[in-house]
Scaffold this motif. Structure first.
Motif, PDB file in Angstrom:
ATOM      1  N   ALA A 299     -91.620  34.214  36.852  1.00  0.00           N
ATOM      2  CA  ALA A 299     -91.500  33.905  38.278  1.00  0.00           C
ATOM      3  C   ALA A 299     -90.206  34.491  38.835  1.00  0.00           C
ATOM      4  N   ARG A 300     -89.208  34.625  37.976  1.00  0.00           N
ATOM      5  CA  ARG A 300     -87.915  35.165  38.428  1.00  0.00           C
ATOM      6  C   ARG A 300     -87.907  36.690  38.419  1.00  0.00           C
ATOM      7  N   ALA A 301     -88.949  37.273  37.823  1.00  0.00           N
ATOM      8  CA  ALA A 301     -88.913  38.726  37.624  1.00  0.00           C
ATOM      9  C   ALA A 301     -89.804  39.432  38.647  1.00  0.00           C
ATOM     10  N   LYS A 302     -89.443  40.672  38.944  1.00  0.00           N
ATOM     11  CA  LYS A 302     -90.303  41.463  39.824  1.00  0.00           C
ATOM     12  C   LYS A 302     -91.153  42.362  38.944  1.00  0.00           C
ATOM     13  N   LEU A 303     -92.399  42.590  39.377  1.00  0.00           N
ATOM     14  CA  LEU A 303     -93.310  43.447  38.602  1.00  0.00           C
ATOM     15  C   LEU A 303     -92.691  44.808  38.301  1.00  0.00           C
ATOM     16  N   LYS A 304     -92.010  45.348  39.307  1.00  0.00           N
ATOM     17  CA  LYS A 304     -91.466  46.697  39.090  1.00  0.00           C
ATOM     18  C   LYS A 304     -90.316  46.690  38.064  1.00  0.00           C
ATOM     19  N   ASP A 305     -89.580  45.571  37.999  1.00  0.00           N
ATOM     20  CA  ASP A 305     -88.513  45.483  36.983  1.00  0.00           C
ATOM     21  C   ASP A 305     -89.116  45.375  35.586  1.00  0.00           C
ATOM     22  N   VAL A 306     -90.209  44.598  35.500  1.00  0.00           N
ATOM     23  CA  VAL A 306     -90.872  44.457  34.198  1.00  0.00           C
ATOM     24  C   VAL A 306     -91.406  45.814  33.758  1.00  0.00           C
ATOM     25  N   SER A 307     -91.974  46.524  34.705  1.00  0.00           N
ATOM     26  CA  SER A 307     -92.501  47.850  34.406  1.00  0.00           C
ATOM     27  C   SER A 307     -91.383  48.769  33.904  1.00  0.00           C
ATOM     28  N   ALA A 308     -90.212  48.690  34.545  1.00  0.00           N
ATOM     29  CA  ALA A 308     -89.073  49.525  34.115  1.00  0.00           C
ATOM     30  C   ALA A 308     -88.610  49.110  32.722  1.00  0.00           C
ATOM     31  N   LEU A 309     -88.586  47.795  32.481  1.00  0.00           N
ATOM     32  CA  LEU A 309     -88.165  47.313  31.151  1.00  0.00           C
ATOM     33  C   LEU A 309     -89.118  47.820  30.080  1.00  0.00           C
ATOM     34  N   LEU A 310     -90.411  47.783  30.410  1.00  0.00           N
ATOM     35  CA  LEU A 310     -91.402  48.222  29.419  1.00  0.00           C
ATOM     36  C   LEU A 310     -91.297  49.714  29.145  1.00  0.00           C
ATOM     37  N   SER A 311     -91.008  50.494  30.187  1.00  0.00           N
ATOM     38  CA  SER A 311     -90.936  51.938  29.908  1.00  0.00           C
ATOM     39  C   SER A 311     -89.645  52.290  29.172  1.00  0.00           C
ATOM     40  N   ALA A 312     -88.626  51.417  29.280  1.00  0.00           N
ATOM     41  CA  ALA A 312     -87.390  51.670  28.529  1.00  0.00           C
ATOM     42  C   ALA A 312     -87.526  51.171  27.084  1.00  0.00           C
ATOM     43  N   ASP A 313     -88.620  50.419  26.835  1.00  0.00           N
ATOM     44  CA  ASP A 313     -88.806  49.831  25.503  1.00  0.00           C
ATOM     45  C   ASP A 313     -88.907  50.935  24.475  1.00  0.00           C
ATOM     46  N   LYS A 314     -88.186  50.739  23.357  1.00  0.00           N
ATOM     47  CA  LYS A 314     -88.161  51.827  22.382  1.00  0.00           C
ATOM     48  C   LYS A 314     -89.499  51.978  21.663  1.00  0.00           C
ATOM     49  N   LYS A 315     -90.415  51.065  21.932  1.00  0.00           N
ATOM     50  CA  LYS A 315     -91.712  51.208  21.301  1.00  0.00           C
ATOM     51  C   LYS A 315     -92.694  51.996  22.173  1.00  0.00           C
TER      52      LYS A 315
END
Ligand code: NAD
Ligand code: ZN
Length: 356
Positions: A299-315
């Protein structure tokens, strides 16, 4: 005969027994890195170390702050006069183990490392497999593990008295990492754990055996085989991050496994009944936090931030696609590329705290 330098891949020798007894085998002149809390709760640690005439005993405050260049430098300075044949012994949780592994790799281009995991998480996971890392802070944000090494411990000392001072929360965090391995790698153990909760020592031994068998096939993570150990970590890291690391790694992995089960179902890879079975077992066994916790955090996160976090994920794969560990059955993991549409479709359920 070819001699392998300290830190190169080997099957670490696991030695069980009290710290005092094991410490009698520590070579004199070793460099010891000790979690300050462990030193306070278990005064015999410093006494036993001192009896072995160590070069230095460095106490660090356990927690992510131990994985800093400052702490690393402190350990390196204390080890400056160490010979290449010297031993570095790390006594603490995953953070002490990780920074010590980097130090052991750098000192004299590699010294012998002994790991003494004092948290359950370190015993089942981080003290094994050769990885060590420190964090970097960029513009006030902690980036986890970007600077790391592979440096295998020669021995691990597993001293049950340390686990006796862990809180229920710390025990849950470690158990979740152990259940991660069992749920994705070993059906028989999963069923046995589901019937009856394993004793702590049993769980540590099983998890270490499972992790060791995976690492032995791919000790330097060159073939991607070790990825299966990351079940629950893709969304686990997102939750850890959006909580600003208030949510512990183990708890985040627990919730991340529920997300991975949902993604697997949505893609037709994880059958519904398998997903229910694993989710129920994670509640009954280690006690995964509820889906409402995921909802609170997202609820505290924005979809676009989550998307950025996922693309930075080393996996993420080389083309930037999301590469996740999903399960086709209990104990059977596969690596799959997941498109953004899939997890975005799950978002409404995740933010409401319900099963999609
Ligand atoms: N190298 C790897 O392969 C690997 C794998 C998984 C996790 N990790 C890393 O491990 C870290 C997490 O490890 P952790 O959960 O052990 O964290 P930690 O080292 O921060 O320990 C957690 C807390 O437990 C305390 N503690 C340690 N031993 C204790 C004891 N016996 N009794 C009471 N309190 C004790 C510590 O002081 C600390 O406050 C993360 O940084 C993560 O990135 C590394
Ligand atoms: Zn983990």
């Amino acid at each position: 005969m070819i001699q392998f330098p300290p830190g190169t891949y080997r099957h670490a020798t696991d030695r069980w027994g009290s710290f005092k007894r094991q410490c009698a085998t520590l070579p004199e002149g070793a460099l010891a890195v000790v979690d300050r809390t462990v030193a306070r709760l278990h005064p015999q640690v410093i006494k036993s170390l001192e009896a072995r005439k160590p070069r230095a005993i460095i106490q660090l405050t356990g927690g992510e702050s131990a994985k800093s260049f400052k702490a690393l430098e402190q350990v390196l300075v204390a080890g400056l006069s160490m010979p290449r044949s010297g031993t570095l012994i790390a006594i603490g949780g995953g953070t002490i183990g990780d920074v010590s592994t980097v130090a052991a790799h750098l000192l004299k281009r590699g010294v012998r490392l002994v790991q003494v995991p004092t948290t359950l998480l370190a015993a089942v996971d981080s003290s094994l497999g050769g990885k060590g890392a420190v964090d970097i802070t960029v513009r006030g944000r902690v980036v986890k593990n970007p600077v790391g090494v592979f440096h295998y411990a020669e021995e691990a000392w597993l001293c049950p008295e340390f686990f006796a001072s862990l809180s229920d929360t710390q025990l849950r965090e470690g158990s979740l990492e152990a259940w991660k391995m069992v749920a994705s790698l070993d059906e028989e153990l999963f069923l046995s754990y589901s019937r009856r909760a394993p004793a702590l020592e049993r769980m540590v031994k099983d998890a270490r055996r499972l992790k060791e068998s995976v690492c032995a096939q791919d000790p330097y993570e060159l073939q991607g085989l070790r990825r299966v150990l990351n079940f629950g970590h893709t969304f686990g890291h997102v939750l850890e991050s959006v909580s600003r690391f208030q949510l512990s790694h183990g708890d985040a992995v627990g919730l991340g496994m529920l997300c991975a089960l949902d993604v697997g179902r949505a893609m037709g890879i994880t059958p519904d009944e398998v997903a229910w079975q694993v989710e129920d077992a994670l509640h009954q066994g280690p006690g995964v936090l509820g889906r409402e916790r995921t909802a609170d955090l997202l609820a505290r996160a924005k979809l676009k931030d989550v998307s950025a976090l996922l693309s930075a994920d080393k996996k993420a794969g080389s083309a930037g696609e999301l590469r996740m560990i999903l399960i086709t059955d209990v104990g059977k993991a596969v690596v799959r590329d997941v498109s953004e549409d899939v997890w975005r479709a799950l978002w409404p359920a995740w933010t409401q705290g319900v099963r999609p």
